[in-house]
Design an enzyme around this catalytic site. Structure first.
Site, PDB file in Angstrom:
ATOM      1  N   LEU A  86       0.797  -1.218   0.000  1.00  0.00           N
ATOM      2  CA  LEU A  86       0.000   0.000   0.000  1.00  0.00           C
ATOM      3  C   LEU A  86       0.833   1.273   0.000  1.00  0.00           C
ATOM      4  O   LEU A  86       0.337   2.332  -0.369  1.00  0.00           O
ATOM      5  CB  LEU A  86      -0.938   0.014   1.208  1.00  0.00           C
ATOM      6  CG  LEU A  86      -2.038  -1.045   1.234  1.00  0.00           C
ATOM      7  CD1 LEU A  86      -2.834  -0.934   2.521  1.00  0.00           C
ATOM      8  CD2 LEU A  86      -2.954  -0.911   0.026  1.00  0.00           C
ATOM      9  N   GLY A  87       2.099   1.188   0.445  1.00  0.00           N
ATOM     10  CA  GLY A  87       2.890   2.405   0.484  1.00  0.00           C
ATOM     11  C   GLY A  87       4.240   2.188   1.123  1.00  0.00           C
ATOM     12  O   GLY A  87       4.562   1.102   1.611  1.00  0.00           O
ATOM     13  N   GLY A  89       7.691   4.647   3.094  1.00  0.00           N
ATOM     14  CA  GLY A  89       8.226   5.910   3.565  1.00  0.00           C
ATOM     15  C   GLY A  89       9.616   5.679   4.102  1.00  0.00           C
ATOM     16  O   GLY A  89      10.157   4.568   4.027  1.00  0.00           O
ATOM     17  N   SER A  92       9.089   3.021   7.069  1.00  0.00           N
ATOM     18  CA  SER A  92       8.356   1.760   7.014  1.00  0.00           C
ATOM     19  C   SER A  92       7.871   1.474   5.601  1.00  0.00           C
ATOM     20  O   SER A  92       7.902   2.346   4.725  1.00  0.00           O
ATOM     21  CB  SER A  92       7.150   1.809   7.959  1.00  0.00           C
ATOM     22  OG  SER A  92       6.211   2.771   7.501  1.00  0.00           O
ATOM     23  N   THR A  93       7.423   0.239   5.402  1.00  0.00           N
ATOM     24  CA  THR A  93       6.590  -0.107   4.261  1.00  0.00           C
ATOM     25  C   THR A  93       5.249  -0.571   4.823  1.00  0.00           C
ATOM     26  O   THR A  93       5.174  -1.072   5.944  1.00  0.00           O
ATOM     27  CB  THR A  93       7.214  -1.225   3.405  1.00  0.00           C
ATOM     28  OG1 THR A  93       7.567  -2.332   4.242  1.00  0.00           O
ATOM     29  CG2 THR A  93       8.449  -0.724   2.673  1.00  0.00           C
ATOM     30  N   VAL A  94       4.180  -0.384   4.036  1.00  0.00           N
ATOM     31  CA  VAL A  94       2.829  -0.658   4.517  1.00  0.00           C
ATOM     32  C   VAL A  94       2.152  -1.637   3.563  1.00  0.00           C
ATOM     33  O   VAL A  94       2.217  -1.468   2.335  1.00  0.00           O
ATOM     34  CB  VAL A  94       2.011   0.644   4.626  1.00  0.00           C
ATOM     35  CG1 VAL A  94       0.611   0.351   5.152  1.00  0.00           C
ATOM     36  CG2 VAL A  94       2.715   1.653   5.533  1.00  0.00           C
ATOM     37  N   LYS A 109       2.344  -2.564   9.154  1.00  0.00           N
ATOM     38  CA  LYS A 109       3.374  -1.535   8.998  1.00  0.00           C
ATOM     39  C   LYS A 109       4.693  -2.138   9.452  1.00  0.00           C
ATOM     40  O   LYS A 109       4.913  -2.366  10.644  1.00  0.00           O
ATOM     41  CB  LYS A 109       3.021  -0.302   9.842  1.00  0.00           C
ATOM     42  CG  LYS A 109       3.975   0.860   9.707  1.00  0.00           C
ATOM     43  CD  LYS A 109       3.456   2.037  10.528  1.00  0.00           C
ATOM     44  CE  LYS A 109       4.351   3.257  10.413  1.00  0.00           C
ATOM     45  NZ  LYS A 109       3.829   4.396  11.208  1.00  0.00           N
ATOM     46  N   ASP A 215       1.347  16.124  16.224  1.00  0.00           N
ATOM     47  CA  ASP A 215       1.679  15.919  14.810  1.00  0.00           C
ATOM     48  C   ASP A 215       0.429  15.997  13.933  1.00  0.00           C
ATOM     49  O   ASP A 215       0.262  15.224  12.998  1.00  0.00           O
ATOM     50  CB  ASP A 215       2.366  14.551  14.641  1.00  0.00           C
ATOM     51  CG  ASP A 215       3.135  14.429  13.327  1.00  0.00           C
ATOM     52  OD1 ASP A 215       3.282  15.449  12.622  1.00  0.00           O
ATOM     53  OD2 ASP A 215       3.564  13.317  12.995  1.00  0.00           O
TER      54      ASP A 215
END
Length: 440
Positions: A86-87, A89, A92-94, A109, A215
């Site tokens: 899904l994504g 960063g 992490s990877t998701v 995650k 945040d």
């Protein structure tokens, strides 16, 4: 907070996201058609050149060994089978996964490991905060349903160390992604008013339990989920046509699938930077352009920093642009940020200036600006371009309540949830005798 009032908030948000679903599906289909080469057959994934950076490889400071080499089809903890990516960063990877014990969708995650340990610390902090909330003083609160929580976590051994994995219920795209799908990159006013109310109710739940999010931004607000059909479609899409990928010696790097458009109320996510258990704190927090003045000037701060962020965020979502640039020469600059605050709020009061020696760098004892950067010639009124008349005045009053130099002059989350601007749709419907309909 009455339950009938809370229920009236849900319908407009869900209705708007439903109207956007077809637009989202059309754009995703067009993107998929034009961005990937055709596979040789429906069952064969496209193999991308090993020399072409993709996904996490394109992120600054990427180190392959820091990422766990997750593979589609892999099963974690004899329970979670990975369905698709899904994504990604820097931390992490998701992945979308299926909980085999209950046949339910979950999001995994997989956190990176790094020398400075920042990402791991955020994951541990989120777990600690959520554990605290399980036994915190205020449990029966409508905002609890709008804070994303970790279902469980586990460790998995990678080639270079242990990775923390967090498990969540699936949710939709971020408000940043949602906004970017919309015409002129802005969320319609009525939907935004309802969404902000729900988020303030969520904040009220946190604040009454002495938790400060720190945040708040559109990146940490997710669209809720009323039914799981978008995730069923993702699973079927990966089964029918596996996503393109790059196969390397020690890992497979997959392209991420587009986070689906879902129907549901907004959910406040990511408590990795949250603080809890105290009335006041000190130290640098918050996304740079969202920082409250007391944070920039190294004063003690409280839950009122979240109220400041809510006020700033309105411009991102309603106007499609930032309220503060806060940059000089392309770099974030405190002096520029403070000069912009003066232009929008006027000079700070003497009481505020006495709370930090750092203030003397930028202001004299009367609050006059001493900085080398000229104060911009603009105002809050000029920065509101999408509203007119009474709508503009109500929104301006809302912003002025949230954006105050003195934190104690900002309202609480509960007080701001009942602001006249946010209550406008409810008040107008009640006055007409119709009540809030799903079309509003």
């Amino acid at each position: 907070m009455s339950s009938s009032w809370m229920r009236s908030l849900y319908r407009p948000v869900s209705k708007t996201t439903a109207r956007l679903s077809k637009l989202h599906e059309t754009r995703c289909l067009a993107s998929n058609i034009t961005s990937l080469p055709a596979a040789t057959s429906p069952e064969s994934p496209v193999l991308l050149p090993a020399s072409t950076p993709i996904e996490e490889e394109e992120l600054p400071g990427y180190v392959a060994e820091n990422y766990y080499p997750t593979r589609i089809g892999q099963v974690f903890e004899s329970r979670y089978r990975v369905l698709c990516k899904l994504g990604r960063g820097t931390g992490s990877t998701v992945w979308l996964a299926k909980d085999l014990s209950h046949e339910e969708y979950r999001v995994l995650k997989a956190c990176t490991i790094s020398k400075n340990g920042f990402v791991l610390q955020q994951a541990k902090n989120e777990i600690t905060v959520l554990d605290y909330l399980k036994s915190s003083p205020v449990q029966q609160h409508p905002g609890k349903a709008f804070v994303r929580t970790i279902l469980t976590s586990f460790e998995v051994s990678g080639p270079k160390g242990s990775h923390k994995c967090l498990v969540y219920r699936p949710l939709g795209m971020t408000f940043t992604e949602l906004r970017n799908l919309l015409p002129e990159r802005r969320i319609e006013t009525r939907m935004l008013q309802h969404a902000l109310q729900i988020l303030l109710v969520a904040l009220d739940y946190l604040h009454k339990n002495n938790v400060v999010h720190t945040d708040i931004s559109p990146n940490n607000i997710l669209c809720g989920v009323k039914n799981l059909s978008p995730f069923e479609e993702l699973e079927e899409a990966e089964r029918a046509q596996p996503v393109a990928r790059k196969v390397l010696r020690d890992r497979v790097i997959y392209l991420s699938r587009q986070t689906p458009m879902t129907q549901g109320e907004p959910v406040l996510s990511d408590l990795g930077s949250a603080r809890f258990g105290q009335e006041q704190y000190q130290g640098d927090i918050m996304p740079l352009v969202y920082r409250a003045p007391e944070v920039i000037l190294d004063m003690k701060w409280s839950s009122k920093v979240d109220i400041w962020s809510m006020g700033v965020m309105v411009w991102d979502l309603l106007e499609g642009r930032r309220l503060f640039a806060a940059k000089r020469g392309g770099l974030v600059n405190d002096e520029q940020h403070l000069a912009e605050m003066v232009s929008l709020m006027g000079p700070p009061p003497r009481e505020f200036l006495q709370r930090s020696k750092k203030c003397a760098t930028y202001f004299d004892d009367s609050g006059n600006w001493l900085g080398s950067i000229p104060v911009p010639t603009t105002s809050l009124e000029e920065r509101i371009t999408r509203l007119e008349g009474e709508d503009k005045q109500l929104m301006l009053d809302f912003a002025r309540r949230a954006l105050r130099w003195l934190p104690e002059e900002r309202p609480t989350a509960e007080e701001l949830a009942f602001d006249d601007w946010l209550m406008q749709p409810y008040s107008e419907s009640k006055a007409s005798g119709k009540g809030l309909s799903s079309d509003q």
